[in-house]
Design an enzyme around this catalytic site. Structure first.
Site, PDB file in Angstrom:
ATOM      1  CG  ASN A   1      16.704 -44.724 -32.535  1.00 38.17           C
ATOM      2  OD1 ASN A   1      16.668 -43.520 -32.323  1.00 38.17           O
ATOM      3  ND2 ASN A   1      15.870 -45.577 -31.955  1.00 38.17           N
ATOM      4  CB  ILE A   2      16.108 -45.239 -38.948  1.00 35.97           C
ATOM      5  CG1 ILE A   2      16.787 -43.869 -38.992  1.00 35.97           C
ATOM      6  CG2 ILE A   2      14.964 -45.340 -39.939  1.00 35.97           C
ATOM      7  CD1 ILE A   2      17.576 -43.611 -40.257  1.00 35.97           C
TER       8      ILE A   2
ATOM      9  CD  GLU B   1      25.039 -46.005 -31.182  1.00 31.91           C
ATOM     10  OE1 GLU B   1      25.022 -46.130 -29.945  1.00 31.91           O
ATOM     11  OE2 GLU B   1      24.088 -46.389 -31.898  1.00 31.91           O
TER      12      GLU B   1
END
Length: 143
Positions: A55-56, A68
């Protein structure tokens, strides 16, 4: 312990636990300065290759990229379009970290029948994406 009741894992060279280990590695690379909720995803292709994603986060929250979808971007960048399973690791160790609705739809675009591997305190959960998103959007004739 793996929940083997609802699935058939057909890839002997990559166990659900090993795929989760890849997702845990990706979670360590997350950029989550706001939530401190690190998530990693490992997307397994039919040929055995793996695309990782983390995740960013962004100060403008709606621009945050889930692990994802980050893995899907990596998959496409690798020139692959045939995912068969995804493992997701992150958050607390108290409960699994399932994909959000947007990620479920993006994953279904590439394979609505892929297996989703999640970790929980006492077992590994494997579930079919169709069970998580039973009526996904699709182009006519694609499924």
């Amino acid at each position: 312990m793996t929940n083997k009741k609802n699935f058939n894992w057909p890839w002997p060279n990559m166990t659900p636990e090993a795929l989760l280990e890849n997702a845990r590695t990706a979670a360590k690379r997350a950029y989550s300065p706001y939530s401190r909720f690190d998530v990693g995803a490992a997307l397994l292709m039919a040929d055995g290759s793996i695309a990782l994603g983390s995740n960013i986060e962004n100060a403008s929250y709606s621009l945050t990229l889930c692990a994802e979808r980050s893995a899907v971007a990596g998959m496409v960048s690798m020139g692959s379009l045939n995912p068969v399973a995804i493992a997701i690791a992150g958050g607390s160790s108290d409960s699994p970290c399932p994909p959000c609705g947007a990620c479920r739809q993006v994953l279904a675009e590439f394979n609505p029948d892929m297996l989703v591997v999640l970790e929980s305190p006492n077992r590994v959960i494997v579930i079919n994406l169709n069970e998580l998103l039973p009526l996904s959007f699709s182009l006519t004739g694609r499924r």
